[in-house]
Design a protein around this motif. Structure first.
Motif: not given
Length: 224
Positions: A40-58
């Motif tokens: 989650l930290s990497k996603l918020e800081n743009g250090k990891m790409g966001m997949t569609y399943d994670r986007l739905v989950l979040l």
């Protein structure tokens, strides 16, 4: 209420704003979603790409629409209309910069302020010593091996062999160098992006205009 920003490529800032708006810590959101805190930290800081399943989950965990986390235009930046720019380079008509280590063919060299700089690179150096050091420049780079084989040397990883059809996307702020390992020619498609890369090409272009063919400065290329 936190203002949720719109972002054209990464939903990280919007994700963080939505989380704060709900009064959740990263660890609380991790418990809701089952995703690791570090992810989650990497996603918020743009250090990891966001997949569609994670986007739905979040979106479900935060109780917001997916559109709140991933939008197509910034509210304070109007959509950029097409300006019709294009550059056509016929085979063999590209500006060239060469040395005993490489030969760069600059594509779309007539367009200034590009978001990326495409090149065809013919690798000549057979050893790292022959390449005479490794270079770094701000931004990111994509390499695709058109023919032959090469090794990508860097200051962070062991030499990586790449053969025809192989490709790699990497941080060009990491010092790097190309070494030919095939008996025949090694030709690469290189696409560089990032602030400052255009200055390399503009400087090289100034020298091309004044230098006879084949006599360009050996340091003209971003990887020279």
């Amino acid at each position: 209420m936190a203002k949720i920003p719109r972002n054209t490529s990464q939903p990280g800032p919007a994700l963080r704003a939505a989380r704060l708006d709900k009064g959740l810590s990263l660890r609380e959101l991790a418990a809701r979603t089952g995703l690791p805190f570090s992810t989650l930290s990497k996603l918020e800081n743009g250090k990891m790409g966001m997949t569609y399943d994670r986007l739905v989950l979040l979106a479900q965990a935060l109780g917001v629409e997916i559109g709140k986390l991933f939008s197509t235009a910034a509210p304070d930046e109007p959509a950029r209309g097409a300006v019709g720019r294009r550059s056509i380079i016929r085979a063999g008509e590209w500006p060239e910069s060469s040395s005993e280590r490489y030969r760069h063919h600059y594509l779309a060299a007539d367009l200034l302020d590009k978001m990326m700089v495409p090149m065809i690179i013919e690798v000549e150096a057979r050893t790292l010593e022959e390449y005479r050091g490794i270079a770094r420049h701000e931004g990111e780079e994509y390499l695709y091996v058109l023919c032959g084989a090469m090794e990508l040397h860097s200051d962070l990883y062991a030499p990586l062999r790449l053969e025809q059809g192989d490709s790699i996307y990497f941080d060009s702020g990491m010092a790097h160098a190309y070494v030919r390992v095939s008996d025949g020619p090694c030709r690469l498609l290189s696409i560089c992006a990032g602030a400052g890369i255009q200055r390399f090409v503009e400087t090289a272009n100034h020298r091309w205009d004044k230098a006879p063919p084949g006599e360009a400065d050996a340091g003209d290329g971003p990887d020279g």
